[in-house]
Design an enzyme around this catalytic site. Structure first.
Site, PDB file in Angstrom:
ATOM      1  N   LYS A  27       0.929  -1.275   0.037  1.00  0.00           N
ATOM      2  CA  LYS A  27       0.181  -0.031   0.113  1.00  0.00           C
ATOM      3  C   LYS A  27       0.731   1.290  -0.033  1.00  0.00           C
ATOM      4  CE  LYS A  27      -3.818  -2.415   1.940  1.00  0.00           C
ATOM      5  NZ  LYS A  27      -4.600  -2.964   3.248  1.00  0.00           N
ATOM      6  N   GLN A  71      -4.734  -1.716   9.382  1.00  0.00           N
ATOM      7  CA  GLN A  71      -4.643  -2.773   8.831  1.00  0.00           C
ATOM      8  C   GLN A  71      -5.119  -3.842   9.637  1.00  0.00           C
ATOM      9  OE1 GLN A  71      -3.073  -3.529   5.723  1.00  0.00           O
ATOM     10  NE2 GLN A  71      -3.944  -5.669   5.903  1.00  0.00           N
ATOM     11  N   ASP A 113     -11.117   2.352   3.440  1.00  0.00           N
ATOM     12  CA  ASP A 113     -11.407   1.060   3.300  1.00  0.00           C
ATOM     13  C   ASP A 113     -13.122   0.730   2.926  1.00  0.00           C
ATOM     14  OD1 ASP A 113      -9.361  -0.879   3.267  1.00  0.00           O
ATOM     15  OD2 ASP A 113      -9.131  -0.932   5.446  1.00  0.00           O
TER      16      ASP A 113
END
Ligand code: NAP
Length: 279
Positions: A52, A96, A119
Site C-alpha cells: 500500500k 490494517q 477501506d
C-alpha cells in the site's frame, strides 16, 4: 480459449490515471495523505502494508506510517484514530486488519470517521452503498466491477451469482452488482444444491476461501468467472478458490490467480484516497 481478465494490467491503468489526477490536484495546491496504521508484526500484514505504501509513492500520495507494538491496548488505538480523525492534514485512515485478538475490530472500524474511511468498512459507508448514495466503496468488490467493465463485460440484466457473504467481499459485491442492474443471488455454506445455482450464472464471483473448490461442474458454458480466493497450495504455488485448469476451457472469461482480483484491491484503495480530495 477463454479471455484472461488481466488484473495486473487493469490495475496499472487505474493507477496511471490516478497519478495524473493527483499531479493536477497538487498543481492546484491539494495534497493527499493516507495514514497507515499497523498493530503488531504479522508478516502477511507487513507485506500488505508495504504494498500500500509503494502504491501511494507511485501515485504521489503521502503515506504516513504508524507502526504500533502488538501490546497496544484498544484504548490507545482508539485515541490514535480519534487524533487522526481531527488531523486536517490526513485525508484517509487505514487500519490494517486483522488486529491482535485483544482489540475489538468493529469498535476500531466504527471509530474511523466516515469521511476518512478509505477501506469502506464503516457502517455509514456500507449503508450509503446499499441506498445508492455516494461514499467509499469496499475495495475488492469495487475492483471487480472495474475488472468487468474494463474487459468489456456488461453486467446489466445478467444473472450474477456470488458465493460467499462476508462483509468485505460477498455483501458489498451484491450491492455493487445490483447497482449495475445485475440480477443477484448470494450463495453461502448453508445453500442447498450449490452447483444448480452457480450453473445459472452468467457472471460467477467466487469468494469462499477454499482452495480450488469450484470445478467445471459448477459453471455453465460461456460464463464469466471471477476468482477472489487467494491460497498457497501444498507445493507453495499461489492459487484461488477456482480450479483454473478445469474451469478455463468451459468459460468465456476468467481471472487468473495471481494477477486477477488481487492487484485491483490496492488500486481501488488508491482511488478512495483520491476520492477524499475530489470531494
Ligand atoms: P470469509 O469471510 O471466510 O467468507 C467465506 C464465505 O464463503 C462465507 O460466507 C461462507 O459461508 C462461504 N462458504 C464457505 N464454504 C462454503 C461452501 N462449501 N459452499 C458455499 N459457500 C461457502 O472469506 P472472505 O473474507 O470473503 O474471503 C474469501 C476469499 O477471498 C479468501 O480466500 C480470501 O483470502 C480472499 N480475499 C482476497 C482478496 C483480494 O484482494 N484478492 C480480498 C479479500 C479476500 P457462511 O457465511 O455460511 O459461513
Amino acid at each position: 480459449m477463454a479471455q484472461l481478465i488481466d488484473g495486473k494490467q487493469i490495475s496499472k491503468q487505474i493507477k496511471d490515471e490516478l497519478k495524473i489526477e493527483v499531479q493536477k490536484l497538487k498543481e492546484q495546491g491539494t495534497g493527499i495523505c493516507l495514514a497507515v496504521v499497523q498493530v503488531g508484526e504479522d508478516p502477511a500484514s507487513t507485506v500488505y502494508v508495504n504494498n500500500k505504501k509503494k502504491a501511494c509513492a507511485y501515485i504521489g500520495i503521502e503515506s504516513r506510517a504508524y507502526e504500533l507494538p502488538e501490546t497496544t491496548s484498544e484504548e490507545e488505538l482508539v485515541s490514535l484514530v480519534e487524533e487522526l480523525n481531527q488531523d486536517d492534514s490526513v485525508n484517509g485512515i487505514l487500519v490494517q486488519l486483522p488486529l491482535p485478538e485483544h482489540i475489538n475490530e468493529d469498535r476500531i472500524i466504527r471509530t474511523i470517521s466516515p469521511d476518512k474511511d478509505v477501506d469502506g468498512f464503516h457502517p455509514v459507508s456500507v449503508g450509503r452503498l446499499w441506498i445508492g448514495e455516494k461514499g467509499f466503496l469496499s475495495c475488492t468488490p469495487a475492483g471487480i466491477i472495474q475488472l468487468l467493465k474494463r474487459s468489456g463485460i456488461s453486467i446489466e440484466g445478467k444473472e450474477c451469482v456470488i458465493i460467499g457473504r462476508s462483509n468485505i467481499v460477498g455483501k458489498p459485491m451484491a450491492a455493487l452488482l445490483l447497482r449495475e442492474n445485475g440480477t443477484v443471488t448470494i450463495a453461502h455454506s448453508r445453500t442447498r444444491n450449490l452447483a444448480e445455482i452457480t450453473r445459472r450464472a452468467d457472471i460467477l464471483i467466487v469468494a469462499i476461501g477454499k482452495e480450488r473448490f469450484i470445478t467445471s461442474e459448477y459453471v455453465k458454458d460461456g460464463a464469466v468467472v471471477i476468482d477472489v480466493g487467494m491460497h498457497r497450495d501444498s507445493e507453495n504455488h499461489l492459487c484461488g478458490d477456482v480450479d483454473f485448469k478445469d474451469v478455463e476451457p468451459r468459460v468465456s472469461a476468467i481471472t487468473p490467480v495471481p494477477g486477477g482480483v488481487g492487484p485491483m484491491t490496492i488500486a481501488m484503495l488508491m482511488n478512495n484516497c483520491v476520492e477524499t480530495a475530489r470531494r
